[in-house]
Scaffold this active site. Structure first.
Site, PDB file in Angstrom:
ATOM      1  N   ASN A 219       4.662  -1.818   8.759  1.00  0.00           N
ATOM      2  CA  ASN A 219       4.600  -0.505   8.131  1.00  0.00           C
ATOM      3  C   ASN A 219       5.974   0.161   8.203  1.00  0.00           C
ATOM      4  O   ASN A 219       6.967  -0.484   8.525  1.00  0.00           O
ATOM      5  CB  ASN A 219       3.538   0.346   8.849  1.00  0.00           C
ATOM      6  CG  ASN A 219       2.841   1.321   7.922  1.00  0.00           C
ATOM      7  OD1 ASN A 219       3.480   1.974   7.104  1.00  0.00           O
ATOM      8  ND2 ASN A 219       1.525   1.434   8.043  1.00  0.00           N
TER       9      ASN A 219
ATOM     10  N   ASN B 156      -6.370  -1.133   1.447  1.00  0.00           N
ATOM     11  CA  ASN B 156      -5.878  -0.712   2.748  1.00  0.00           C
ATOM     12  C   ASN B 156      -6.669   0.520   3.175  1.00  0.00           C
ATOM     13  O   ASN B 156      -6.709   1.517   2.448  1.00  0.00           O
ATOM     14  CB  ASN B 156      -4.379  -0.397   2.614  1.00  0.00           C
ATOM     15  CG  ASN B 156      -3.704  -0.071   3.923  1.00  0.00           C
ATOM     16  OD1 ASN B 156      -4.046   0.919   4.559  1.00  0.00           O
ATOM     17  ND2 ASN B 156      -2.717  -0.874   4.296  1.00  0.00           N
TER      18      ASN B 156
ATOM     19  N   THR C 160      -3.400   3.877   0.960  1.00  0.00           N
ATOM     20  CA  THR C 160      -4.451   3.830   1.960  1.00  0.00           C
ATOM     21  C   THR C 160      -5.603   4.770   1.574  1.00  0.00           C
ATOM     22  O   THR C 160      -5.393   5.902   1.151  1.00  0.00           O
ATOM     23  CB  THR C 160      -3.898   4.204   3.344  1.00  0.00           C
ATOM     24  OG1 THR C 160      -2.923   3.239   3.721  1.00  0.00           O
ATOM     25  CG2 THR C 160      -4.983   4.294   4.389  1.00  0.00           C
TER      26      THR C 160
ATOM     27  N   ALA D 151       0.835  -1.200   0.000  1.00  0.00           N
ATOM     28  CA  ALA D 151       0.000   0.000   0.000  1.00  0.00           C
ATOM     29  C   ALA D 151       0.871   1.251   0.000  1.00  0.00           C
ATOM     30  O   ALA D 151       1.979   1.261   0.532  1.00  0.00           O
ATOM     31  CB  ALA D 151      -0.915  -0.009   1.220  1.00  0.00           C
TER      32      ALA D 151
ATOM     33  N   ARG E 227       5.922  11.416   4.707  1.00  0.00           N
ATOM     34  CA  ARG E 227       4.886  11.849   5.645  1.00  0.00           C
ATOM     35  C   ARG E 227       3.672  12.300   4.829  1.00  0.00           C
ATOM     36  O   ARG E 227       3.140  13.401   4.999  1.00  0.00           O
ATOM     37  CB  ARG E 227       5.392  12.960   6.582  1.00  0.00           C
ATOM     38  CG  ARG E 227       6.018  14.161   5.895  1.00  0.00           C
ATOM     39  CD  ARG E 227       6.291  15.282   6.901  1.00  0.00           C
ATOM     40  NE  ARG E 227       7.000  16.384   6.275  1.00  0.00           N
ATOM     41  CZ  ARG E 227       8.328  16.456   6.144  1.00  0.00           C
ATOM     42  NH1 ARG E 227       9.084  15.474   6.605  1.00  0.00           N
ATOM     43  NH2 ARG E 227       8.890  17.500   5.555  1.00  0.00           N
TER      44      ARG E 227
ATOM     45  N   SER F 266       0.334   3.788  10.403  1.00  0.00           N
ATOM     46  CA  SER F 266       1.082   4.858   9.752  1.00  0.00           C
ATOM     47  C   SER F 266       1.488   5.893  10.796  1.00  0.00           C
ATOM     48  O   SER F 266       0.677   6.273  11.644  1.00  0.00           O
ATOM     49  CB  SER F 266       0.237   5.530   8.674  1.00  0.00           C
ATOM     50  OG  SER F 266       0.879   6.708   8.220  1.00  0.00           O
TER      51      SER F 266
ATOM     52  N   GLY G  57      11.644  -3.836   3.386  1.00  0.00           N
ATOM     53  CA  GLY G  57      13.043  -4.042   3.035  1.00  0.00           C
ATOM     54  C   GLY G  57      13.380  -5.349   2.363  1.00  0.00           C
ATOM     55  O   GLY G  57      14.513  -5.825   2.476  1.00  0.00           O
TER      56      GLY G  57
ATOM     57  N   THR H 267       9.252   0.277  -1.830  1.00  0.00           N
ATOM     58  CA  THR H 267      10.524   0.971  -2.004  1.00  0.00           C
ATOM     59  C   THR H 267      11.506   0.202  -2.889  1.00  0.00           C
ATOM     60  O   THR H 267      12.122   0.802  -3.783  1.00  0.00           O
ATOM     61  CB  THR H 267      11.145   1.290  -0.636  1.00  0.00           C
ATOM     62  OG1 THR H 267      10.212   2.060   0.131  1.00  0.00           O
ATOM     63  CG2 THR H 267      12.436   2.081  -0.783  1.00  0.00           C
TER      64      THR H 267
END
EC number: 1.3.5.2
Length: 371
Positions: A254, A156, A103, A79, A129, A192, A308, A330
């Protein structure tokens, strides 16, 4: 991994060169460009089908039925990328086995002020953020209703920022009611770090009524997503609650608010400000949380590991440590579609090396990586 083919090397060289150019732009600008490119894939059915045949790994050993849904491949999009389900039909074409969208909040909201997305290339990480910027559950539901593919999709859902904590139950219920029937599963996001007070909802006494309300509002499987920064005791408490409520599973983890062990200079990180970090820096803790969850509740529910997972070896370790499904965001930014392909090829190769017929046989097996 086996030696790369010339075609694979060429694709990666082109992507790496493109990434260098993209990294001269603002992170949100890059995200917008990628959205447009994927939007073309999403909207042109012949292109979508052709890409899926070429890029996706097709191996029966990778397919499994999870909470009544057939997942053709174990690695899905995490998400945060496709917040509005505007590219819902594109993710199978780039090789993912499924995608978790959002989300999404009950009401539309702009998110936090920009800049709010930052790259940490030295750490293969991203700091964000964003603040759940999205078009709201009703608009996302419209986008989902226009889907053409049958790719597996999770949604999500999070709390609308302006809704006080005491009204969070109704807020989550509203999202679940609008989106539940349009998804293969729902994930309740209370982890989050970018919505004030949201992580406080991970406390069992706050979380129980939210999860119960979402379950009552939909017939699809419901999961909960937790933070890597929870204490071990709090992880146990959430896991026990998930079993008590008969949730379908837990998504772990998360982003992290920790800044420990980064290669990026501390001054640069501090200048970026608040936010959650994703990518390589969260890998070790995400694995720890997965192992703890599997030891406690792994036989009773599905565990989805995210955080990761950059290499096939890491993906294999997550599966053998108890993850039925995997997610990434990522590493996709840094590695492109070939990252997805490498993960799936690596897992399939390990299954064959260990004489296993299906990925389900490897979950929690603690089997080592075979070179």
């Amino acid at each position: 991994m086996s030696k790369q083919s010339p075609t694979r090397k060429l694709r990666q060289t082109v992507y790496d060169a493109s990434l260098k150019v993209m990294f001269t732009l603002r992170p949100e600008r890059i995200h917008g460009l990628m959205n447009k490119a994927l939007g073309v894939v999403d909207g042109v059915a012949p292109l979508n089908r052709t890409m899926e045949k070429i890029i996706a790994v097709h191996d029966d050993s990778l397919s499994q039925e999870v909470f009544g849904v057939t997942f053709p491949r174990p690695l899905g999009l995490a998400a945060g990328f496709d917040k509005n389900a505007s590219m819902a039909d594109a993710w199978g074409a780039v090789g993912f086995g499924y995608a978790e969208l959002g989300t999404v909040t009950a009401s539309p909201q702009p998110g936090n002020p920009t800049p709010r997305l930052f790259r940490l290339p030295a750490d293969k990480a991203i700091l964000n953020r964003m603040g759940f910027n999205n078009l709201g559950a009703a608009e996302v539901a419209t986008n989902l209703s226009n889907r053409k593919s049958t790719d597996v999709i999770g949604i999500n859902i999070g709390k609308t920022k302006v809704v006080p904590a005491e009204h969070a139950v109704d807020d989550y219920r509203r999202s679940a009611s609008l989106l539940g029937d349009l998804a293969d599963y729902l994930v309740v996001n209370v982890s989050s770090p970018n919505t004030p007070g949201l992580r406080d909802l991970q406390a069992v006494e706050s979380l129980r009524p939210i999860l119960a309300a979402v379950q009552e509002s939909t017939t699809v499987p419901v999961l909960v997503k937790i933070a890597p920064d929870l204490s071990d005791e709090d992880i146990d408490a959430v896991a026990d609650l998930a079993v008590e409520l008969k949730l379908a599973g837990i998504v772990a983890t998360n982003t992290t608010i920790s800044r420990e062990g980064l290669n990026t200079p501390a001054g640069e990180v501090e200048a970026m400000g608040a936010g959650g970090i994703s990518g390589a820096p969260v890998a070790a803790r995400s694995l720890e949380v997965l192992k703890r969850l599997y030891a406690r509740v792994g036989k009773e529910m599905v565990l989805i590991s995210v955080g990761g997972i950059s290499t096939p070896e890491q993906a294999w370790e997550r599966i053998t440590s108890g993850a039925t499904l995997l997610q990434g965001y990522t590493p996709f930014i840094y590695g492109g579609p070939d990252w997805i392909r490498d993960i799936h090829l690596g897992i399939a190769k390990q299954l064959k090396a260990h004489g296993l017929r299906n990925i389900a046989d490897a979950v929690g097996s603690e089997l080592e990586w075979k070179n």
